[in-house]
Design a protein around this motif. Structure first.
Motif, mmCIF file in Angstrom:
data_model
loop_
_atom_site.group_PDB
_atom_site.id
_atom_site.type_symbol
_atom_site.label_atom_id
_atom_site.label_comp_id
_atom_site.label_asym_id
_atom_site.label_seq_id
_atom_site.Cartn_x
_atom_site.Cartn_y
_atom_site.Cartn_z
ATOM 1 N N ALA A 9 0.841 -1.204 0.000
ATOM 2 C CA ALA A 9 0.000 0.000 0.000
ATOM 3 C C ALA A 9 0.873 1.250 0.000
ATOM 4 O O ALA A 9 0.574 2.244 -0.686
ATOM 5 C CB ALA A 9 -0.917 0.002 1.219
ATOM 6 N N GLU A 10 1.965 1.212 0.771
ATOM 7 C CA GLU A 10 2.872 2.365 0.820
ATOM 8 C C GLU A 10 3.497 2.613 -0.560
ATOM 9 O O GLU A 10 3.557 3.755 -1.030
ATOM 10 C CB GLU A 10 3.953 2.110 1.882
ATOM 11 C CG GLU A 10 5.093 3.117 1.939
ATOM 12 C CD GLU A 10 4.680 4.529 2.364
ATOM 13 O OE1 GLU A 10 3.506 4.735 2.708
ATOM 14 O OE2 GLU A 10 5.558 5.429 2.311
ATOM 15 N N ILE A 11 3.949 1.543 -1.212
ATOM 16 C CA ILE A 11 4.545 1.728 -2.549
ATOM 17 C C ILE A 11 3.483 2.247 -3.527
ATOM 18 O O ILE A 11 3.736 3.159 -4.312
ATOM 19 C CB ILE A 11 5.185 0.422 -3.064
ATOM 20 C CG1 ILE A 11 6.282 -0.053 -2.096
ATOM 21 C CG2 ILE A 11 5.772 0.617 -4.465
ATOM 22 C CD1 ILE A 11 6.926 -1.380 -2.462
ATOM 23 N N ASP A 12 2.281 1.694 -3.431
ATOM 24 C CA ASP A 12 1.211 2.143 -4.336
ATOM 25 C C ASP A 12 0.873 3.618 -4.137
ATOM 26 O O ASP A 12 0.549 4.329 -5.085
ATOM 27 C CB ASP A 12 -0.060 1.308 -4.129
ATOM 28 C CG ASP A 12 0.137 -0.140 -4.599
ATOM 29 O OD1 ASP A 12 1.129 -0.395 -5.306
ATOM 30 O OD2 ASP A 12 -0.691 -0.999 -4.232
ATOM 31 N N ARG A 13 0.962 4.058 -2.874
ATOM 32 C CA ARG A 13 0.698 5.462 -2.579
ATOM 33 C C ARG A 13 1.696 6.349 -3.337
ATOM 34 O O ARG A 13 1.337 7.397 -3.864
ATOM 35 C CB ARG A 13 0.836 5.686 -1.064
ATOM 36 C CG ARG A 13 0.417 7.042 -0.561
ATOM 37 C CD ARG A 13 0.479 7.089 0.965
ATOM 38 N NE ARG A 13 1.834 7.152 1.486
ATOM 39 C CZ ARG A 13 2.564 8.276 1.546
ATOM 40 N NH1 ARG A 13 2.050 9.417 1.144
ATOM 41 N NH2 ARG A 13 3.792 8.262 2.034
ATOM 42 N N TRP A 14 2.938 5.902 -3.398
ATOM 43 C CA TRP A 14 3.956 6.675 -4.127
ATOM 44 C C TRP A 14 3.743 6.567 -5.640
ATOM 45 O O TRP A 14 3.855 7.571 -6.343
ATOM 46 C CB TRP A 14 5.369 6.234 -3.737
ATOM 47 C CG TRP A 14 5.770 6.774 -2.405
ATOM 48 C CD1 TRP A 14 5.562 6.182 -1.190
ATOM 49 C CD2 TRP A 14 6.390 8.044 -2.123
ATOM 50 N NE1 TRP A 14 6.028 7.003 -0.172
ATOM 51 C CE2 TRP A 14 6.537 8.139 -0.724
ATOM 52 C CE3 TRP A 14 6.833 9.102 -2.917
ATOM 53 C CZ2 TRP A 14 7.117 9.256 -0.101
ATOM 54 C CZ3 TRP A 14 7.409 10.205 -2.300
ATOM 55 C CH2 TRP A 14 7.546 10.277 -0.907
ATOM 56 N N ILE A 15 3.415 5.381 -6.117
ATOM 57 C CA ILE A 15 3.204 5.219 -7.569
ATOM 58 C C ILE A 15 2.152 6.214 -8.066
ATOM 59 O O ILE A 15 2.285 6.811 -9.129
ATOM 60 C CB ILE A 15 2.768 3.763 -7.890
ATOM 61 C CG1 ILE A 15 3.933 2.800 -7.657
ATOM 62 C CG2 ILE A 15 2.260 3.651 -9.336
ATOM 63 C CD1 ILE A 15 3.567 1.321 -7.819
ATOM 64 N N ALA A 16 1.130 6.424 -7.219
ATOM 65 C CA ALA A 16 0.012 7.281 -7.629
ATOM 66 C C ALA A 16 0.417 8.748 -7.804
ATOM 67 O O ALA A 16 -0.310 9.532 -8.409
ATOM 68 C CB ALA A 16 -1.116 7.179 -6.599
ATOM 69 N N LYS A 17 1.576 9.127 -7.270
ATOM 70 C CA LYS A 17 1.999 10.524 -7.389
ATOM 71 C C LYS A 17 2.543 10.862 -8.774
ATOM 72 O O LYS A 17 2.722 12.028 -9.099
ATOM 73 C CB LYS A 17 3.128 10.820 -6.395
ATOM 74 C CG LYS A 17 2.756 10.715 -4.930
ATOM 75 C CD LYS A 17 3.976 11.119 -4.100
ATOM 76 C CE LYS A 17 3.656 11.112 -2.617
ATOM 77 N NZ LYS A 17 4.659 11.873 -1.858
ATOM 78 N N TYR A 18 2.910 9.847 -9.550
ATOM 79 C CA TYR A 18 3.636 10.091 -10.799
ATOM 80 C C TYR A 18 2.779 9.694 -11.999
ATOM 81 O O TYR A 18 1.809 8.946 -11.848
ATOM 82 C CB TYR A 18 4.952 9.296 -10.787
ATOM 83 C CG TYR A 18 5.771 9.560 -9.542
ATOM 84 C CD1 TYR A 18 6.505 10.737 -9.424
ATOM 85 C CD2 TYR A 18 5.767 8.675 -8.460
ATOM 86 C CE1 TYR A 18 7.232 11.021 -8.277
ATOM 87 C CE2 TYR A 18 6.488 8.946 -7.305
ATOM 88 C CZ TYR A 18 7.217 10.110 -7.210
ATOM 89 O OH TYR A 18 7.932 10.398 -6.079
#
Ligand SMILES: Cc1cc2nc3c(=O)[nH]c(=O)nc-3n(C[C@H](O)[C@H](O)[C@H](O)COP(=O)(O)O)c2cc1C
Ligand code: FES
Lengths: 180, 425
Positions: A27-36
């Motif tokens: 979930a943490e990695i996905d949260r970052w993916i969503a920024k780009y």
């Protein structure tokens, strides 16, 4: 780099991503993916490495094993080399075991002028290790770092995510005694 | 006359909160710009008038940089803020992020509106946990207020803003290395031209500015370019957030007008520790050549004065050293830094920074040779100006400055195999 600008990616995304890490880390990695932008999952690589390093995957809190790196590559559909390049370039990634408490002592000019030599020798004496080493019980790692942008509080060090400023040998004792 | 621009919330309770920022008139400029649909060219003209020069180190006029963006070209554009703050001696962006994050956010939204960017990133150095958390909390508040996201305040303008965390690499403060880093790569600078305004993040037109530059924007637009310009002096508009550290009583961050005499800044910072004599000052971060203390006491803190003295204002990081410091040791430490932090891409820098460090190290250790001083002069001349980015120049400048002003200390180390300072000289 040239004038082409494309993210690195594997030709065939591999299945089984839901087996990697833990749901929290994913979930943490996905949260970052969503920024780009959608095609630039590669932009989330640095944050993904931090998330995996900080967590206790593979029983190795605080550092990244070969398997961690490969899993991150798998998760982000990156060729492993893209991950190795980044993991070896930046100083905050640890590729070997580190102690439970990583003490990063700044020895750059402002800290040096304000007595970082004394802080380093006090730490080395107290822990019985040199800069760059880890205590045998795995509690502490001592690391020399460059200016951490807190020269107004020189000398200073960072333990985990926390800055400690205006250090004296007594203050260092107090801080270390307060860690579990 | 302090803390009028970037640190204007400082004497409020919880200066980082939306409430404190509102109390100083925060987000009013943004509302006005969006309501009146101010023409981007008018904003650029005002920023040019203010004489604001980039606070990240290079001092390039911010308004001129914004003018390089072609708003009529199709496709995405990006706005990027440089909060990597890695130049040794610099710790001002940390305080802007910790104490006034909303003003940076407002500045970024206005900048994005001006250049027509729908997405922006703030690259924060990875070690800055507390500043990052403050920035994230402020982002959350700004989103809730409708200052970020889609159709901001009903204006039809969309802007998404995110933080990107670094992971420990000084070179990522260099703007094109920073862009590579946001793309998830090693931070190796790109060849320029093309400049980021043409070919930036993800290959798209991008404006990248320092934290302090962007945080100055709301106040410049509120009070006018002339007001800001008149705070400072010729060629150096406005105030500057100086970070002052070293052997002084009250180190810290001081936002004061450009052109303030150095001795006044030193006095604000409590003067010399234990009343010791001032030996040397590094006036603009470790890449700025050193200036002898006596000479520094006569200078003012602005671009021209420091440049005429053979150094540079850089990031406004002032490192003050007293007579207990051995300059050979200081230079050895600085040279080690550049050697450590060279990204390894260009041969003169990758190899040259190692040469510089090893030679200064051997002089420091009492193993220096007579020809070493000429060798150092020679190597610095072969690094500076011969690399893709300015890290090579940054490594050469301190060596040249030290040899110019403190050559006798190096000579003493070579001749007597020991230190002039500890020998009581
Ligand atoms: C080696 C190197 C390190 C740099 N580090 C920083 C930095 O930490 N922060 C920063 O704002 N600019 C840094 N810069 C300057 C940036 O490349 C760039 O000029 C700046 O971010 C532009 O913003 P400004 O015009 O608002 O100053 C660095 C440059 C070099 C060559
Ligand atoms: S020199 Fe130590 S924090 Fe800057």
């Amino acid at each position: 780099m040239g004038f082409k600008m494309q993210p690195m990616t594997v030709p065939e995304p591999a299945p089984g991503k839901d087996q990697l890490f833990t749901p929290e880390i994913r979930a943490e990695i996905d949260r970052w993916i969503a920024k780009y932008p959608a095609e630039w999952k590669q932009s989330a690589l640095m944050a993904a490495l931090v998330a995996v390093q900080d967590a206790d995957t593979d029983n190795n809190p605080g550092w990244l094993s070969q398997k961690d790196l490969d899993d991150v590559a798998h998760y982000l559909d990156l060729p492993p080399i893209a991950v190795y390049e980044v993991a070896t370039f930046y100083s905050m990634y640890e590729l070997k075991p580190v102690g439970r408490h990583k003490i990063c002592v700044c020895t750059n000019v402002s800290c040096m002028a304000c007595g970082s030599d004394e802080i380093v020798s006090h730490l080395e004496g107290k822990l019985g290790i040199k800069l760059g080493q880890t205590t045998e019980d795995g509690h502490y790692t001592l690391k020399e770092v460059e200016c951490l942008g807190a020269c107004g509080g020189a000398p200073m060090f960072q333990i985990g995510k926390q800055y400690y400023e205006n250090l004296t040998p007594d203050r260092v004792d107090e801080i270390l005694d307060g860690l579990e | 006359m302090a803390n009028e621009v970037c640190l204007r919330t400082l004497d409020h309770d919880q200066p980082w909160s939306l409430e404190a920022y509102r109390a100083v008139g925060g987000y009013e400029v943004l509302k006005r710009v969006l309501q009146e649909k101010t023409a981007p060219d008018d904003i650029i003209a005002e920023v040019k008038k203010s004489n604001l020069r980039g606070r990240g180190g290079a001092g390039f006029p911010t308004g001129v940089k914004w003018g390089f963006i072609n708003r009529s070209a199709p496709g995405d554009r990006y706005l990027v803020c440089n909060s990597d703050e890695g130049e040794p001696g610099t710790f001002k962006d940390r305080d802007i992020l910790r104490y006034n994050p909303h003003q940076l956010i407002e500045g970024m939204i206005i900048a994005a509106y001006t250049i027509g960017a729908a997405r922006g990133y703030n690259y924060i150095r990875g070690e800055f946990q507390e500043p990052y958390e403050r920035f994230e909390a402020a982002l959350e508040e700004a989103r809730k207020e409708g200052f970020l996201g889609e159709d901001i305040l009903g204006s039809g303008f969309d802007f998404q803003l995110h933080a990107h965390l670094g992971a420990g690499a000084y070179i990522c403060g260099e703007e094109t290395a920073l862009l590579e880093s946001i793309e998830g790569k090693k931070g190796q600078p790109r060849f320029k031209p093309p400049f980021p305004a043409l070919f930036g993040l993800y290959g798209r037109p991008t404006i990248i500015n320092n934290t302090e530059s962007l945080a100055s924007i709301p106040v410049i637009l509120e009070k006018g370019g002339d007001w800001f310009k008149d705070l400072g002096v010729e060629n150096s508009g406005g105030t500057k957030v100086f970070s002052i550290s070293g052997n002084i009583n009250n180190p810290g961050v001081f936002e004061i007008p450009m052109g303030t005499p150095f001795k006044d800044l030193l006095q604000m910072a409590g003067g010399m520790k234990d009343g010791r004599p001032i030996k040397a000052v590094i006036p603009g971060g470790s890449s700025a050549p050193v200036i002898p203390g006596a000479q520094m006491m006569e200078l003012t803190m602005d671009y021209d004065a420091i440049q005429q003295a053979g150094s540079m204002l850089g990031s406004g990081a002032v490192i003050v050293l007293d007579d207990t410091n051995c300059m050979v040791r200081v230079l050895e430490r600085m040279s080690y830094f550049y050697y450590e932090e060279s990204c390894g891409q260009c041969t003169p820098c990758r190899e040259g920074t190692g040469w510089l460090y090893r030679i200064v190290h051997r002089i420091e250790q009492g193993k220096g040779r007579q020809e070493d001083l000429e060798l150092l002069d020679d190597i610095t001349g072969k690094i500076a100006g011969r690399t893709i980015c300015a890290l090579g120049d940054a490594a050469a400048g301190p060596v040249q400055g030290m040899l110019k002003h403190f050559r006798d200390e190096f000579q003493y180390h070579i001749d007597r195999k020991r230190c002039l300072v500890s020998a009581g000289g």
